[in-house]
Design a protein around this motif. Structure first.
Motif, PDB file in Angstrom:
ATOM      1  N   PHE A 172     -10.887 107.802  14.437  1.00 44.63           N
ATOM      2  CA  PHE A 172     -11.866 107.219  13.533  1.00 44.63           C
ATOM      3  C   PHE A 172     -13.108 108.093  13.367  1.00 44.63           C
ATOM      4  O   PHE A 172     -13.797 108.005  12.359  1.00 44.63           O
ATOM      5  N   SER A 173     -13.397 108.949  14.356  1.00 48.06           N
ATOM      6  CA  SER A 173     -14.569 109.816  14.226  1.00 48.06           C
ATOM      7  C   SER A 173     -14.252 111.048  13.373  1.00 48.06           C
ATOM      8  O   SER A 173     -15.086 111.512  12.605  1.00 48.06           O
ATOM      9  N   ASN A 174     -13.029 111.591  13.520  1.00 49.65           N
ATOM     10  CA  ASN A 174     -12.642 112.750  12.714  1.00 49.65           C
ATOM     11  C   ASN A 174     -11.124 112.821  12.676  1.00 49.65           C
ATOM     12  O   ASN A 174     -10.491 113.401  13.551  1.00 49.65           O
ATOM     13  N   GLU A 175     -10.531 112.224  11.659  1.00 50.11           N
ATOM     14  CA  GLU A 175      -9.083 112.081  11.615  1.00 50.11           C
ATOM     15  C   GLU A 175      -8.341 113.367  11.277  1.00 50.11           C
ATOM     16  O   GLU A 175      -7.130 113.440  11.406  1.00 50.11           O
ATOM     17  N   ALA A 176      -9.062 114.400  10.848  1.00 44.36           N
ATOM     18  CA  ALA A 176      -8.394 115.637  10.423  1.00 44.36           C
ATOM     19  C   ALA A 176      -8.582 116.781  11.402  1.00 44.36           C
ATOM     20  O   ALA A 176      -8.291 117.928  11.086  1.00 44.36           O
ATOM     21  N   SER A 177      -9.074 116.503  12.606  1.00 47.22           N
ATOM     22  CA  SER A 177      -9.224 117.562  13.602  1.00 47.22           C
ATOM     23  C   SER A 177      -8.749 117.054  14.952  1.00 47.22           C
ATOM     24  O   SER A 177      -8.664 115.848  15.192  1.00 47.22           O
ATOM     25  N   ILE A 190       5.453 124.245  10.319  1.00 50.24           N
ATOM     26  CA  ILE A 190       4.149 124.598  10.914  1.00 50.24           C
ATOM     27  C   ILE A 190       3.224 125.193   9.860  1.00 50.24           C
ATOM     28  O   ILE A 190       2.023 124.897   9.830  1.00 50.24           O
ATOM     29  N   GLN A 191       3.770 126.005   8.975  1.00 51.23           N
ATOM     30  CA  GLN A 191       2.950 126.584   7.900  1.00 51.23           C
ATOM     31  C   GLN A 191       2.365 125.492   7.021  1.00 51.23           C
ATOM     32  O   GLN A 191       1.163 125.496   6.699  1.00 51.23           O
ATOM     33  N   ALA A 192       3.197 124.533   6.616  1.00 53.79           N
ATOM     34  CA  ALA A 192       2.727 123.435   5.764  1.00 53.79           C
ATOM     35  C   ALA A 192       1.710 122.565   6.502  1.00 53.79           C
ATOM     36  O   ALA A 192       0.712 122.124   5.928  1.00 53.79           O
ATOM     37  N   PHE A 193       1.962 122.326   7.796  1.00 53.18           N
ATOM     38  CA  PHE A 193       1.051 121.497   8.582  1.00 53.18           C
ATOM     39  C   PHE A 193      -0.313 122.158   8.723  1.00 53.18           C
ATOM     40  O   PHE A 193      -1.357 121.506   8.572  1.00 53.18           O
ATOM     41  N   MET A 194      -0.340 123.447   9.030  1.00 52.69           N
ATOM     42  CA  MET A 194      -1.609 124.153   9.234  1.00 52.69           C
ATOM     43  C   MET A 194      -2.393 124.268   7.937  1.00 52.69           C
ATOM     44  O   MET A 194      -3.623 124.304   7.948  1.00 52.69           O
ATOM     45  N   THR A 195      -1.693 124.331   6.807  1.00 51.20           N
ATOM     46  CA  THR A 195      -2.368 124.329   5.507  1.00 51.20           C
ATOM     47  C   THR A 195      -3.035 122.978   5.259  1.00 51.20           C
ATOM     48  O   THR A 195      -4.159 122.906   4.758  1.00 51.20           O
ATOM     49  N   ARG A 196      -2.334 121.916   5.649  1.00 51.27           N
ATOM     50  CA  ARG A 196      -2.844 120.558   5.441  1.00 51.27           C
ATOM     51  C   ARG A 196      -3.945 120.202   6.450  1.00 51.27           C
ATOM     52  O   ARG A 196      -4.891 119.494   6.124  1.00 51.27           O
ATOM     53  N   PRO A 215      -6.157 122.371   8.728  1.00 52.39           N
ATOM     54  CA  PRO A 215      -6.644 123.640   9.289  1.00 52.39           C
ATOM     55  C   PRO A 215      -7.510 123.470  10.541  1.00 52.39           C
ATOM     56  O   PRO A 215      -7.692 124.425  11.304  1.00 52.39           O
ATOM     57  N   ASN A 216      -8.017 122.267  10.772  1.00 50.54           N
ATOM     58  CA  ASN A 216      -8.887 122.045  11.931  1.00 50.54           C
ATOM     59  C   ASN A 216      -8.159 121.458  13.138  1.00 50.54           C
ATOM     60  O   ASN A 216      -8.798 121.090  14.127  1.00 50.54           O
ATOM     61  N   TYR A 266      -2.255 112.814  11.863  1.00 49.39           N
ATOM     62  CA  TYR A 266      -1.651 114.136  11.658  1.00 49.39           C
ATOM     63  C   TYR A 266      -0.361 114.304  12.469  1.00 49.39           C
ATOM     64  O   TYR A 266       0.501 115.112  12.097  1.00 49.39           O
ATOM     65  N   GLU A 267      -0.204 113.550  13.561  1.00 51.90           N
ATOM     66  CA  GLU A 267       1.055 113.611  14.305  1.00 51.90           C
ATOM     67  C   GLU A 267       2.188 112.969  13.508  1.00 51.90           C
ATOM     68  O   GLU A 267       3.308 113.492  13.464  1.00 51.90           O
ATOM     69  N   TYR A 268       1.892 111.831  12.889  1.00 57.27           N
ATOM     70  CA  TYR A 268       2.892 111.211  12.012  1.00 57.27           C
ATOM     71  C   TYR A 268       3.259 112.162  10.877  1.00 57.27           C
ATOM     72  O   TYR A 268       4.431 112.271  10.492  1.00 57.27           O
ATOM     73  N   ASP A 269       2.269 112.846  10.320  1.00 55.65           N
ATOM     74  CA  ASP A 269       2.536 113.764   9.209  1.00 55.65           C
ATOM     75  C   ASP A 269       3.395 114.939   9.655  1.00 55.65           C
ATOM     76  O   ASP A 269       4.286 115.388   8.921  1.00 55.65           O
ATOM     77  N   PHE A 270       3.117 115.457  10.857  1.00 58.54           N
ATOM     78  CA  PHE A 270       3.938 116.568  11.363  1.00 58.54           C
ATOM     79  C   PHE A 270       5.392 116.126  11.505  1.00 58.54           C
ATOM     80  O   PHE A 270       6.319 116.848  11.101  1.00 58.54           O
TER      81      PHE A 270
END
Length: 270
Positions: free
Chosen positions: A33-38, A58-64, A66-67, A232-236
């Protein structure tokens, strides 16, 4: 001196382990909840998955994301299962061992088969339909039985009363291809490990389908039971196995948490 833990003590240890996992889950919820993209994500997998299946993911994930700090740990299937069960890895991906660990929730990702590789001009290319009896006539280079479906290769020969002439075993498809190129034998590798451009055109290797000779294999993904997953784990997971949507993963995790087996593998479309 301490020589053993009593039965009540074992129950206390199990409860303490669950409490520590819940504390870690609370931290993860706060981070979400504080920072969902890092954050960080640790993947434990085998060489075959890391080298051939995971690069575009991994390439697609790191693009999506980056943090997000991504770390990739390679090991044997047994090591991978251990790292995931102990919480040293967030996600485990392998073909063997994962579904034998009680506190892991496993889900099938995709099925794959083996192929036989030979240098261009090898006599086996003129033998007609590929069979185990034909393969048994030649020196073979293949996986160690504990890796990448190696056990199924050995079992197939045994079932037909044949003894393969395995002159070299390895844990790495690239090593197998190197020695096949040197003319030391035929190789048996995962089909996904053969690159028609690099291995075929550049190195002069020919791949023969062996799906009819050896049982198909299922690569699985495993998560520690009771773990809170960030978005981001679900997305991976979904990038790697599109049928494992967040809803499907949550259903498996909830089923495991309530004492059920989770979603059966026959319910997934691989």
């Amino acid at each position: 001196r301490l020589v053993a833990v009593t039965e009540p003590g074992q129950q206390v240890l199990a409860i303490a382990e669950r409490m520590l996992l819940d504390v870690d889950n609370l931290r993860q919820v706060g981070a979400e909840f504080s920072n969902e993209a890092s954050g960080s994500l640790s993947i434990a997998t085998t060489h075959t998955q890391a080298r051939y299946a995971l690069p575009p993911v991994i390439q697609a994930f790191m693009t999506r994301y980056p943090n997000v700090r991504l770390s990739l740990h390679q090991g044997s299937p047994t090591q991978i299962a251990e790292w995931a069960a102990n919480g040293d890895a967030d996600i485990a991906i392998a073909t063997e061992a994962l579904d034998h660990v009680p506190n892991l929730v496993t889900m099938p990702c995709y099925q794959w088969s083996h192929c036989v590789i030979a240098p261009a001009g090898h006599p086996i290319l003129e033998q007609g339909p590929l069979s185990l009896s034909v393969l048994a006539r030649f020196p073979l280079i293949t996986y160690d039985p504990a890796f990448t479906g190696g056990g199924r290769i050995s079992s197939a020969f045994e079932r037909h009363g044949l003894t393969p002439n395995v002159v070299l075993s390895a844990i790495d498809a690239d090593v197998i291809k190197t020695y096949v190129t040197l003319g030391l034998g035929l190789g048996i590798i995962a089909r996904i490990a053969f690159d028609p451009e690099r291995d075929g055109r550049q190195n002069g290797l020919v791949a023969l389908d062996a799906g009819h000779l050896f049982e198909s294999n299922t690569t699985r993904l495993a998560l520690r039971r009771g773990t809170y997953l960030r978005r981001y784990e679900y997305d991976f997971i979904e990038l790697f196995a599109p049928h494992l949507t967040r809803k499907a993963v949550e259903k498996s995790m909830e089923g495991a948490l309530s004492g059920g087996a989770g979603r059966g593998e026959d319910e997934y479309q691989l």
